[in-house]
Design a protein around this motif. Structure first.
Motif, mmCIF file in Angstrom:
data_model
loop_
_atom_site.group_PDB
_atom_site.id
_atom_site.type_symbol
_atom_site.label_atom_id
_atom_site.label_comp_id
_atom_site.label_asym_id
_atom_site.label_seq_id
_atom_site.Cartn_x
_atom_site.Cartn_y
_atom_site.Cartn_z
ATOM 1 N N ALA A 1 -48.668 -36.638 -50.766
ATOM 2 C CA ALA A 1 -48.036 -37.356 -51.879
ATOM 3 C C ALA A 1 -48.817 -38.625 -52.199
ATOM 4 O O ALA A 1 -49.030 -38.959 -53.376
ATOM 5 N N PHE A 2 -49.264 -39.329 -51.161
ATOM 6 C CA PHE A 2 -50.061 -40.534 -51.357
ATOM 7 C C PHE A 2 -51.373 -40.186 -52.066
ATOM 8 O O PHE A 2 -51.797 -40.890 -52.989
ATOM 9 N N ALA A 3 -52.000 -39.082 -51.645
ATOM 10 C CA ALA A 3 -53.267 -38.657 -52.263
ATOM 11 C C ALA A 3 -53.080 -38.288 -53.727
ATOM 12 O O ALA A 3 -53.995 -38.457 -54.539
ATOM 13 N N GLU A 4 -51.905 -37.780 -54.071
ATOM 14 C CA GLU A 4 -51.613 -37.445 -55.465
ATOM 15 C C GLU A 4 -51.331 -38.705 -56.282
ATOM 16 O O GLU A 4 -51.807 -38.817 -57.422
ATOM 17 N N ARG B 1 -47.864 -28.742 -52.914
ATOM 18 C CA ARG B 1 -48.943 -29.686 -53.232
ATOM 19 C C ARG B 1 -50.326 -29.097 -52.937
ATOM 20 O O ARG B 1 -51.297 -29.835 -52.695
ATOM 21 N N ASN B 2 -50.442 -27.777 -53.000
ATOM 22 C CA ASN B 2 -51.766 -27.178 -52.843
ATOM 23 C C ASN B 2 -52.719 -27.640 -53.945
ATOM 24 O O ASN B 2 -53.930 -27.713 -53.725
ATOM 25 N N HIS B 3 -52.155 -27.972 -55.113
ATOM 26 C CA HIS B 3 -53.023 -28.449 -56.200
ATOM 27 C C HIS B 3 -53.721 -29.757 -55.847
ATOM 28 O O HIS B 3 -54.818 -30.038 -56.353
ATOM 29 N N VAL B 4 -53.112 -30.556 -54.967
ATOM 30 C CA VAL B 4 -53.750 -31.799 -54.545
ATOM 31 C C VAL B 4 -55.020 -31.493 -53.767
ATOM 32 O O VAL B 4 -56.077 -32.115 -53.982
ATOM 33 N N LEU B 5 -54.942 -30.513 -52.868
ATOM 34 C CA LEU B 5 -56.131 -30.093 -52.126
ATOM 35 C C LEU B 5 -57.153 -29.439 -53.052
ATOM 36 O O LEU B 5 -58.369 -29.664 -52.925
ATOM 37 N N GLU B 6 -56.676 -28.644 -53.982
ATOM 38 C CA GLU B 6 -57.583 -27.950 -54.898
ATOM 39 C C GLU B 6 -58.336 -28.918 -55.806
ATOM 40 O O GLU B 6 -59.503 -28.691 -56.141
ATOM 41 N N ASP B 7 -57.675 -30.012 -56.183
ATOM 42 C CA ASP B 7 -58.253 -30.933 -57.163
ATOM 43 C C ASP B 7 -59.044 -32.080 -56.541
ATOM 44 O O ASP B 7 -59.867 -32.700 -57.218
ATOM 45 N N THR B 8 -58.800 -32.393 -55.271
ATOM 46 C CA THR B 8 -59.403 -33.593 -54.697
ATOM 47 C C THR B 8 -60.902 -33.445 -54.479
ATOM 48 O O THR B 8 -61.396 -32.357 -54.138
ATOM 49 N N GLU B 9 -61.603 -34.541 -54.666
ATOM 50 C CA GLU B 9 -63.021 -34.621 -54.327
ATOM 51 C C GLU B 9 -63.225 -35.459 -53.065
ATOM 52 O O GLU B 9 -64.351 -35.627 -52.610
ATOM 53 N N LYS C 1 -62.643 -25.330 -49.708
ATOM 54 C CA LYS C 1 -63.581 -26.034 -50.585
ATOM 55 C C LYS C 1 -64.641 -26.698 -49.714
ATOM 56 O O LYS C 1 -64.389 -26.963 -48.529
ATOM 57 N N PRO C 2 -65.816 -27.014 -50.276
ATOM 58 C CA PRO C 2 -66.866 -27.648 -49.467
ATOM 59 C C PRO C 2 -66.458 -28.985 -48.856
ATOM 60 O O PRO C 2 -66.936 -29.344 -47.769
ATOM 61 N N ASN C 3 -65.577 -29.729 -49.513
ATOM 62 C CA ASN C 3 -65.175 -31.044 -49.004
ATOM 63 C C ASN C 3 -63.985 -30.979 -48.044
ATOM 64 O O ASN C 3 -63.514 -32.012 -47.579
#
Length: 263
Positions: free
Chosen positions: A103-106, A197-205, A229-231
């Motif tokens: 949630a914080f990352a979002e 919140r899988n979209h948070v992982l999918e979208d984060t760089e 993802k690579p990151n």
């Protein structure tokens, strides 16, 4: 380790602040406290500044209202970081702490250097899990926390470790019993209501570390490793259940430091 207290809004928040260097924030799981990390903090604080907090209604932190959502708790943590003058941290969230980390990352990605889910998941609760949260909240309200905490603590550890970790299991029971009933109920409802919140992982760089326990009975590895993802780095702690900070602390420290060295 010295405990500090700051007022966040109308709530007192308790935390440990040890070491110097790039700051990392440790967030404990449900019915836990900052002391979940006692075996980890000294080994990481020799290279980093380590903050380990008590969530609202847990440990020595208060509650300013009856019900905190996951997002509310993320906001409270942001206010705490503001109070102690930290603009960016690397965040490690265990179980419930992982839900808050996401949630914080979002909500506040600009305030993270990277983050880690430790025995946690981006998935929402299943319908069955939601019903169990409701039932447990009702049980705590009617019977008190003790029967619930005693049953929960044993499930947190790998079945193979219950004898070897008997002292640690007793410690988690003591920590759980220091959690006020209102804090337990609030957290149960917050977990029940949290979104996918899988979209948070999918979208984060940002750099991400996903840590799973080989023998975790609460959140198995496949529920932690939901996005590739690579990151995003994935690590399994062999022999650990849901509590690698107690069951395999040296291995968890190794994984954490390796991740931190790349940020």
């Amino acid at each position: 380790m010295d405990t500090k207290v700051v007022r966040v809004g109308s709530t007192e928040m308790s935390f440990i602040d040890e070491g110097k260097g790039n700051p990392i924030l440790l967030i404990h799981g449900f019915a836990g406290s900052k002391h979940y990390w006692d075996k980890i903090i000294p080994q990481v604080a020799n290279e980093y500044r380590v903050i380990a907090l008590d969530l609202p209604g847990h440990g020595e932190s208060g509650m300013s209202k009856n019900n905190y959502s996951i997002e509310d708790m993320a906001g409270t943590i942001k206010e705490l970081l503001d109070q102690i003058g930290l603009d960016k941290v690397t965040m490690f969230g265990h179980s419930l702490g992982g839900y808050i980390t996401l949630a914080f990352a979002e909500l506040y990605p600009q305030h993270l250097n990277g983050y880690s889910l430790v025995h946690s998941t981006a998935n929402p609760d299943s319908d069955d899990a939601k019903e169990a949260r409701e039932a447990n909240a009702k049980k705590i309200q009617e019977e008190g926390a003790e029967p619930f905490i005693e049953g929960l603590s044993r499930k947190l550890f790998s079945p193979e470790n219950t004898v070897e970790n008997s002292t640690e299991i007793e410690e988690t029971v003591k920590i759980g019993m220091n959690t006020i009933a209102e804090g337990l109920v609030s957290a149960l409802i917050a977990m029940k209501n949290r979104p996918d919140r899988n979209h948070v992982l999918e979208d984060t760089e940002l750099p991400v570390l996903l840590v799973a326990g080989e023998k975790d009975q609460i959140i198995p590895a496949e529920k932690t490793f939901t996005v590739t993802k690579p990151n995003i780095e994935k690590q399994i702690i062999e022999g650990a259940g849901h509590m690698s900070m107690y069951e395999q602390p040296e291995e968890l420290v190794k994984v954490m430091k390796d991740f931190l060295s790349k940020i």
